[in-house]
Motif scaffolding. Structure first.
Motif, PDB file in Angstrom:
ATOM      1  N   MET A 115     -11.427  -4.206  -2.488  1.00  0.00           N
ATOM      2  CA  MET A 115     -10.024  -4.297  -2.824  1.00  0.00           C
ATOM      3  C   MET A 115      -9.558  -2.962  -3.409  1.00  0.00           C
ATOM      4  SD  MET A 115      -9.578  -8.306  -3.990  1.00  0.00           S
ATOM      5  CE  MET A 115      -8.592  -7.941  -5.323  1.00  0.00           C
ATOM      6  N   THR A 116      -8.312  -2.632  -3.141  1.00  0.00           N
ATOM      7  CA  THR A 116      -7.734  -1.352  -3.542  1.00  0.00           C
ATOM      8  C   THR A 116      -6.490  -1.597  -4.379  1.00  0.00           C
ATOM      9  OG1 THR A 116      -8.500  -0.490  -1.419  1.00  0.00           O
ATOM     10  CG2 THR A 116      -6.991   0.884  -2.657  1.00  0.00           C
ATOM     11  N   TRP A 117      -6.217  -0.646  -5.263  1.00  0.00           N
ATOM     12  CA  TRP A 117      -5.023  -0.731  -6.102  1.00  0.00           C
ATOM     13  C   TRP A 117      -3.851  -0.041  -5.419  1.00  0.00           C
ATOM     14  CZ3 TRP A 117      -4.595  -3.609 -10.383  1.00  0.00           C
ATOM     15  CH2 TRP A 117      -5.772  -4.035 -11.004  1.00  0.00           C
ATOM     16  N   TYR A 118      -2.665  -0.621  -5.590  1.00  0.00           N
ATOM     17  CA  TYR A 118      -1.420  -0.071  -5.049  1.00  0.00           C
ATOM     18  C   TYR A 118      -0.337  -0.181  -6.117  1.00  0.00           C
ATOM     19  CZ  TYR A 118      -3.872  -0.677  -0.645  1.00  0.00           C
ATOM     20  OH  TYR A 118      -4.803  -0.617   0.358  1.00  0.00           O
ATOM     21  N   ALA A 119       0.642   0.715  -6.060  1.00  0.00           N
ATOM     22  CA  ALA A 119       1.761   0.680  -7.008  1.00  0.00           C
ATOM     23  C   ALA A 119       2.930  -0.060  -6.374  1.00  0.00           C
ATOM     24  CB  ALA A 119       2.182   2.095  -7.385  1.00  0.00           C
ATOM     25  N   LEU A 120       3.576  -0.890  -7.188  1.00  0.00           N
ATOM     26  CA  LEU A 120       4.802  -1.576  -6.781  1.00  0.00           C
ATOM     27  C   LEU A 120       5.921  -1.082  -7.677  1.00  0.00           C
ATOM     28  CD1 LEU A 120       3.868  -5.372  -6.457  1.00  0.00           C
ATOM     29  CD2 LEU A 120       4.064  -3.690  -4.648  1.00  0.00           C
ATOM     30  N   GLN A 121       7.065  -0.840  -7.091  1.00  0.00           N
ATOM     31  CA  GLN A 121       8.237  -0.511  -7.894  1.00  0.00           C
ATOM     32  C   GLN A 121       8.992  -1.813  -8.114  1.00  0.00           C
ATOM     33  OE1 GLN A 121      10.971   2.295  -6.155  1.00  0.00           O
ATOM     34  NE2 GLN A 121      12.017   2.618  -8.106  1.00  0.00           N
ATOM     35  N   TYR A 122       9.340  -2.069  -9.382  1.00  0.00           N
ATOM     36  CA  TYR A 122      10.095  -3.282  -9.654  1.00  0.00           C
ATOM     37  C   TYR A 122      11.558  -2.959  -9.900  1.00  0.00           C
ATOM     38  CZ  TYR A 122       9.066  -2.073 -14.580  1.00  0.00           C
ATOM     39  OH  TYR A 122       8.927  -1.431 -15.780  1.00  0.00           O
ATOM     40  N   LYS A 123      12.396  -3.982  -9.779  1.00  0.00           N
ATOM     41  CA  LYS A 123      13.833  -3.814  -9.985  1.00  0.00           C
ATOM     42  C   LYS A 123      14.098  -3.484 -11.450  1.00  0.00           C
ATOM     43  CE  LYS A 123      14.940  -6.941  -6.216  1.00  0.00           C
ATOM     44  NZ  LYS A 123      15.456  -8.240  -5.809  1.00  0.00           N
ATOM     45  N   PRO A 124      15.205  -2.794 -11.735  1.00  0.00           N
ATOM     46  CA  PRO A 124      15.492  -2.414 -13.120  1.00  0.00           C
ATOM     47  C   PRO A 124      15.436  -3.597 -14.084  1.00  0.00           C
ATOM     48  CG  PRO A 124      17.027  -1.343 -11.640  1.00  0.00           C
ATOM     49  CD  PRO A 124      16.226  -2.309 -10.813  1.00  0.00           C
ATOM     50  N   ALA A 125      14.686  -3.400 -15.173  1.00  0.00           N
ATOM     51  CA  ALA A 125      14.534  -4.381 -16.261  1.00  0.00           C
ATOM     52  C   ALA A 125      13.909  -5.697 -15.799  1.00  0.00           C
ATOM     53  CB  ALA A 125      15.868  -4.639 -16.946  1.00  0.00           C
ATOM     54  N   GLN A 126      13.137  -5.685 -14.690  1.00  0.00           N
ATOM     55  CA  GLN A 126      12.537  -6.918 -14.196  1.00  0.00           C
ATOM     56  C   GLN A 126      11.020  -6.808 -14.048  1.00  0.00           C
ATOM     57  OE1 GLN A 126      14.438  -8.971 -10.973  1.00  0.00           O
ATOM     58  NE2 GLN A 126      16.478  -8.348 -11.625  1.00  0.00           N
ATOM     59  N   GLY A 127      10.406  -5.931 -14.826  1.00  0.00           N
ATOM     60  CA  GLY A 127       8.964  -5.762 -14.742  1.00  0.00           C
ATOM     61  C   GLY A 127       8.195  -7.014 -15.117  1.00  0.00           C
ATOM     62  N   ASP A 128       8.583  -7.646 -16.222  1.00  0.00           N
ATOM     63  CA  ASP A 128       7.886  -8.864 -16.647  1.00  0.00           C
ATOM     64  C   ASP A 128       8.104 -10.000 -15.654  1.00  0.00           C
ATOM     65  OD1 ASP A 128       6.747  -7.807 -19.010  1.00  0.00           O
ATOM     66  OD2 ASP A 128       8.664  -8.015 -20.042  1.00  0.00           O
ATOM     67  N   LEU A 179      -5.173  -5.456  -4.014  1.00  0.00           N
ATOM     68  CA  LEU A 179      -5.197  -6.259  -2.789  1.00  0.00           C
ATOM     69  C   LEU A 179      -6.048  -5.593  -1.718  1.00  0.00           C
ATOM     70  CD1 LEU A 179      -1.390  -7.047  -2.344  1.00  0.00           C
ATOM     71  CD2 LEU A 179      -3.152  -8.683  -2.975  1.00  0.00           C
ATOM     72  N   GLU A 180      -6.489  -6.424  -0.773  1.00  0.00           N
ATOM     73  CA  GLU A 180      -7.147  -5.891   0.418  1.00  0.00           C
ATOM     74  C   GLU A 180      -6.069  -5.656   1.468  1.00  0.00           C
ATOM     75  OE1 GLU A 180     -10.761  -6.936   1.789  1.00  0.00           O
ATOM     76  OE2 GLU A 180     -11.493  -7.815  -0.058  1.00  0.00           O
ATOM     77  N   GLN A 181      -6.292  -4.706   2.361  1.00  0.00           N
ATOM     78  CA  GLN A 181      -5.278  -4.410   3.372  1.00  0.00           C
ATOM     79  C   GLN A 181      -5.061  -5.567   4.333  1.00  0.00           C
ATOM     80  OE1 GLN A 181      -5.311  -0.595   5.273  1.00  0.00           O
ATOM     81  NE2 GLN A 181      -4.106   0.031   3.506  1.00  0.00           N
ATOM     82  N   THR A 182      -6.041  -6.437   4.469  1.00  0.00           N
ATOM     83  CA  THR A 182      -5.918  -7.572   5.390  1.00  0.00           C
ATOM     84  C   THR A 182      -5.380  -8.830   4.709  1.00  0.00           C
ATOM     85  OG1 THR A 182      -8.219  -8.178   4.945  1.00  0.00           O
ATOM     86  CG2 THR A 182      -7.802  -6.733   6.850  1.00  0.00           C
ATOM     87  N   ASP A 183      -5.067  -8.738   3.425  1.00  0.00           N
ATOM     88  CA  ASP A 183      -4.581  -9.891   2.664  1.00  0.00           C
ATOM     89  C   ASP A 183      -3.215 -10.347   3.191  1.00  0.00           C
ATOM     90  OD1 ASP A 183      -3.751 -11.733   0.676  1.00  0.00           O
ATOM     91  OD2 ASP A 183      -4.931 -10.678  -0.834  1.00  0.00           O
ATOM     92  N   SER A 184      -3.027 -11.652   3.308  1.00  0.00           N
ATOM     93  CA  SER A 184      -1.758 -12.189   3.798  1.00  0.00           C
ATOM     94  C   SER A 184      -0.637 -12.035   2.770  1.00  0.00           C
ATOM     95  CB  SER A 184      -1.923 -13.672   4.153  1.00  0.00           C
ATOM     96  OG  SER A 184      -2.261 -14.403   2.987  1.00  0.00           O
ATOM     97  N   MET A 185      -0.969 -11.672   1.560  1.00  0.00           N
ATOM     98  CA  MET A 185       0.019 -11.510   0.492  1.00  0.00           C
ATOM     99  C   MET A 185       0.955 -10.330   0.753  1.00  0.00           C
ATOM    100  SD  MET A 185       1.012 -12.864  -2.172  1.00  0.00           S
ATOM    101  CE  MET A 185       2.421 -12.304  -3.055  1.00  0.00           C
ATOM    102  N   TRP A 186       0.548  -9.368   1.561  1.00  0.00           N
ATOM    103  CA  TRP A 186       1.383  -8.191   1.838  1.00  0.00           C
ATOM    104  C   TRP A 186       2.762  -8.579   2.348  1.00  0.00           C
ATOM    105  CZ3 TRP A 186       0.701  -3.515   0.082  1.00  0.00           C
ATOM    106  CH2 TRP A 186      -0.577  -3.097  -0.255  1.00  0.00           C
ATOM    107  N   ALA A 187       2.814  -9.611   3.188  1.00  0.00           N
ATOM    108  CA  ALA A 187       4.094 -10.035   3.752  1.00  0.00           C
ATOM    109  C   ALA A 187       5.017 -10.612   2.681  1.00  0.00           C
ATOM    110  CB  ALA A 187       3.852 -11.067   4.852  1.00  0.00           C
ATOM    111  N   LYS A 188       4.446 -11.155   1.613  1.00  0.00           N
ATOM    112  CA  LYS A 188       5.236 -11.789   0.562  1.00  0.00           C
ATOM    113  C   LYS A 188       5.645 -10.834  -0.560  1.00  0.00           C
ATOM    114  CE  LYS A 188       2.711 -16.114   1.207  1.00  0.00           C
ATOM    115  NZ  LYS A 188       1.849 -17.081   0.541  1.00  0.00           N
ATOM    116  N   LEU A 189       5.033  -9.675  -0.638  1.00  0.00           N
ATOM    117  CA  LEU A 189       5.274  -8.775  -1.768  1.00  0.00           C
ATOM    118  C   LEU A 189       6.739  -8.387  -1.927  1.00  0.00           C
ATOM    119  CD1 LEU A 189       2.269  -6.295  -1.958  1.00  0.00           C
ATOM    120  CD2 LEU A 189       2.834  -8.158  -3.501  1.00  0.00           C
TER     121      LEU A 189
END
Length: 159
Positions: A1-14, A58-68
């Motif tokens: 599994m590899t780490w990736y960065a996600l940008q969240y919407k302003p003031a919606q990190g939590d 996540l792993e690159q083959t994880d189905s969660m990518w479509a939901k992110l």
């Protein structure tokens, strides 16, 4: 599994973190305690170490990518050329280990040069010594060719 960065919407990190964890995604959202001065009083606030970003594992083959992207609070996956940018596990480990040693970001440290912005010493440069309660601080100023210790309101101190 590899780490990736996600940008969240302003003031919606939590919010993004909560919804990702509800979907059983391994997340890392580093926060530090920051000292701020509001209304002349010192307060400590927990703030993100990287404002606007959190990390997912996540792993690159994880189905969660479509939901992110449709996860509440998430703006986008950080990437280059249309591909998510991987972050080394060693980088994430280094951040985790360094979290305890991160200095307070917003506080004024003893010995730091400051300027007084109000009162009889307005415009004078000083050296911060310590806090004296919640609303006052002790600073050193050069007055009459000597260093004088003076108590001033915290709100009168500018870096």
């Amino acid at each position: 599994m590899t780490w990736y960065a996600l940008q969240y919407k302003p003031a919606q990190g939590d919010r993004a973190l909560t919804h990702l964890q509800n979907q059983e995604v391994s997340c890392f959202f580093p926060k530090v305690l920051v000292e701020k001065i509001k209304g002349g009083k010192r307060t400590q606030v927990l703030e993100p170490l990287f404002p606007g970003y959190l990390f997912v594992n996540l792993e690159q083959t994880d189905s969660m990518w479509a939901k992110l992207r449709s996860t509440r609070g998430v703006l986008r996956v950080v990437g280059f050329g249309g591909k998510p940018a991987a972050i080394g596990a060693d980088v994430i480990e280094h951040i985790k280990q360094g979290l305890e040693s991160v200095a307070e970001q917003g506080g004024i440290r003893p010995g730091q040069s400051v300027q007084l912005s109000e009162g009889p010493f307005e415009g004078i440069n000083a050296i911060f010594q310590s806090y004296d309660g919640e609303v006052r601080a002790i600073v050193l100023i050069n007055f009459m060719q000597q260093r004088q210790e003076v108590k001033v309101p915290v709100s009168a101190i500018k870096r």
